[in-house]
Design a protein around this motif. Structure first.
Motif, PDB file in Angstrom:
ATOM      1  N   TYR A 308      -6.673  33.409 -12.549  1.00 36.36           N
ATOM      2  CA  TYR A 308      -5.623  33.049 -11.599  1.00 36.36           C
ATOM      3  C   TYR A 308      -4.887  34.346 -11.246  1.00 36.36           C
ATOM      4  O   TYR A 308      -4.132  34.880 -12.064  1.00 36.36           O
ATOM      5  CB  TYR A 308      -4.639  32.055 -12.223  1.00 36.36           C
ATOM      6  CG  TYR A 308      -5.277  30.782 -12.750  1.00 36.36           C
ATOM      7  CD1 TYR A 308      -5.096  29.571 -12.095  1.00 36.36           C
ATOM      8  CD2 TYR A 308      -6.053  30.790 -13.920  1.00 36.36           C
ATOM      9  CE1 TYR A 308      -5.671  28.388 -12.585  1.00 36.36           C
ATOM     10  CE2 TYR A 308      -6.636  29.619 -14.408  1.00 36.36           C
ATOM     11  CZ  TYR A 308      -6.437  28.429 -13.736  1.00 36.36           C
ATOM     12  OH  TYR A 308      -6.998  27.267 -14.219  1.00 36.36           O
ATOM     13  N   ASN A 309      -5.151  34.878 -10.051  1.00 33.35           N
ATOM     14  CA  ASN A 309      -4.552  36.137  -9.625  1.00 33.35           C
ATOM     15  C   ASN A 309      -3.420  35.828  -8.642  1.00 33.35           C
ATOM     16  O   ASN A 309      -3.665  35.511  -7.476  1.00 33.35           O
ATOM     17  CB  ASN A 309      -5.614  37.038  -8.971  1.00 33.35           C
ATOM     18  CG  ASN A 309      -5.082  38.419  -8.656  1.00 33.35           C
ATOM     19  OD1 ASN A 309      -4.115  38.566  -7.904  1.00 33.35           O
ATOM     20  ND2 ASN A 309      -5.722  39.446  -9.212  1.00 33.35           N
ATOM     21  N   PHE A 310      -2.176  35.916  -9.129  1.00 35.30           N
ATOM     22  CA  PHE A 310      -1.033  35.529  -8.306  1.00 35.30           C
ATOM     23  C   PHE A 310      -0.735  36.520  -7.173  1.00 35.30           C
ATOM     24  O   PHE A 310      -0.415  36.093  -6.060  1.00 35.30           O
ATOM     25  CB  PHE A 310       0.198  35.315  -9.192  1.00 35.30           C
ATOM     26  CG  PHE A 310       0.218  33.960  -9.849  1.00 35.30           C
ATOM     27  CD1 PHE A 310       0.953  32.917  -9.312  1.00 35.30           C
ATOM     28  CD2 PHE A 310      -0.523  33.720 -11.004  1.00 35.30           C
ATOM     29  CE1 PHE A 310       0.959  31.667  -9.903  1.00 35.30           C
ATOM     30  CE2 PHE A 310      -0.526  32.471 -11.608  1.00 35.30           C
ATOM     31  CZ  PHE A 310       0.218  31.437 -11.054  1.00 35.30           C
ATOM     32  N   PRO A 311      -0.807  37.853  -7.402  1.00 38.31           N
ATOM     33  CA  PRO A 311      -0.539  38.784  -6.290  1.00 38.31           C
ATOM     34  C   PRO A 311      -1.463  38.560  -5.092  1.00 38.31           C
ATOM     35  O   PRO A 311      -1.049  38.705  -3.932  1.00 38.31           O
ATOM     36  CB  PRO A 311      -0.761  40.162  -6.918  1.00 38.31           C
ATOM     37  CG  PRO A 311      -0.492  39.960  -8.372  1.00 38.31           C
ATOM     38  CD  PRO A 311      -1.015  38.589  -8.672  1.00 38.31           C
ATOM     39  N   GLN A 312      -2.726  38.213  -5.357  1.00 36.39           N
ATOM     40  CA  GLN A 312      -3.691  37.980  -4.277  1.00 36.39           C
ATOM     41  C   GLN A 312      -3.769  36.512  -3.865  1.00 36.39           C
ATOM     42  O   GLN A 312      -4.493  36.167  -2.930  1.00 36.39           O
ATOM     43  CB  GLN A 312      -5.071  38.475  -4.701  1.00 36.39           C
ATOM     44  CG  GLN A 312      -5.129  39.977  -4.944  1.00 36.39           C
ATOM     45  CD  GLN A 312      -6.505  40.431  -5.390  1.00 36.39           C
ATOM     46  OE1 GLN A 312      -7.496  39.718  -5.250  1.00 36.39           O
ATOM     47  NE2 GLN A 312      -6.582  41.635  -5.945  1.00 36.39           N
TER      48      GLN A 312
END
Length: 356
Positions: A308-312
């Protein structure tokens, strides 16, 4: 064995069951129930097989008509044959899916366990968010979500959280969530704005009944102790917390959410039974497929399954290389079905490959 031979066996078995059940002689009530259940499970398969064979017969008739010399009749027959040919693969796939061995646990309720992994406080916060995601996902499906145990840290993260999820085909959809879930983002405690990577482990176990797993009292060590908590009214002043150790396997379960020792013990036994049932399922699966390693539905909880990549704003499931750029909707449970449906489709495709 060819597909047609398998279809013949299904039809033959269905006829045998129908005849035996109609006679109602020569077997006990338990056997009658067992045969009735098998016949009920076979009935939709029989319907699909008959539809498939009827469609194949229609295709043969259309092709025969297409050989006629009459141009108008030939054009109509070719058009009909083309339409049938387009429908046929879907019918064949549906029948083959019905012929696949069923996971006996698919219809069961599930025990969900979420634990913080590497990453300290950030991992615990992520574990709490995952737990909330599954709670909302359960609500969207109309399932009952009962919190069994939550162990919080000082900032509201979860070191461990356990719940029972009850409803229609819960384990069938939830079982693909078992594994290591990784999060990449800037933690609230990070002053330099650097992205950190943390992880949480999810385990989804089929709920077991007493008849599934026989547990001897002699195999259990039961300790009672005083509940611990954040303080104040939530801390019991009696020895109501329960820790159960299954001596043969070393599995340990603790429960302290209830004020009643009896209720804590009942909850702990429910979780223990599910864990032992899962161990037995794993042992049987390993025996059936010693060297075959499935990327989907393996239940290997040491494997990183999702990031889970929040910045992207993206969620990537590594087992099927699926990426969704809708992390907010995934975390609210709304888009989780897109991932689950893709995992189920991949699992079906892999299993179909073994019978075709």
């Amino acid at each position: 064995m060819s597909l047609d031979e398998k279809l013949d066996r299904v039809l033959t078995r269905a006829k045998e069951l129908e005849a035996r059940l109609a006679s109602q002689e020569g077997f006990s009530a338990d056997e009658f129930m067992r045969l009735s259940k098998e016949f009920a499970e076979l009935s939709p398969v029989v319907e699909s097989v008959e539809e498939l064979r009827r469609t194949r017969s229609e295709l043969a008739d259309a092709r025969a008509l297409a050989e006629e010399s009459d141009a108008e009749m030939r054009a109509l027959a070719e058009e009909e044959a083309h339409a049938i040919e387009e429908r046929l693969p879907a019918l064949e796939r549906a029948v083959m899916l019905q012929l696949l061995p069923r996971d006996e646990a698919d219809s069961r309720n599930a025990i969900l366990e979420v634990r913080a992994g590497t990453g300290g406080d950030e991992a615990a916060l992520f574990a709490a968010e995952l737990f909330a995601m599954y709670q909302r996902y359960a609500q969207l499906h109309g399932w009952r979500f009962e919190v069994m145990e939550v162990s919080e840290n000082e900032i509201g993260g979860y070191k461990e959280a356990i719940a029972t999820i009850s409803g229609n085909a819960v384990f069938a959809r939830m079982k693909f969530e078992s594994g290591v879930h990784r999060v990449q983002r800037v933690p609230v405690t990070e002053s330099q704005g650097r992205i950190h990577t943390s992880a949480a482990t999810v385990a989804v176990l089929p709920e077991a009944e007493e008849v599934d797993i026989a547990i001897s009292e002699n195999d259990l060590r039961i300790d009672v102790y005083r509940s611990s908590g954040a303080g104040g009214q939530h801390v019991n002043t009696t020895d109501s917390a329960v820790r159960i150790t299954h001596l043969p396997t070393g599995v340990v379960v603790s429960q302290q959410d209830e004020k009643s020792q009896h209720k804590n013990r009942a909850k702990a036994m429910k979780i223990l039974r599910a864990r032992l049932f899962d161990l037995e399922r794993g042992r049987r699966d390993a025996e059936r497929a010693a060297d075959r390693k499935s990327q989907v539905g393996s239940g290997d909880r040491s494997e990183r399954i999702r990031t889970y990549n929040f910045p992207q704003g993206r969620v990537t499931d590594h087992r099927i290389n699926l990426t969704l750029y809708k992390i907010e909707k995934v975390m609210t449970g709304e888009a989780l079905d897109e991932i689950v449906d893709a995992l189920i489709a991949e699992d079906e495709a892999e299993r179909l490959a073994t019978i075709t």
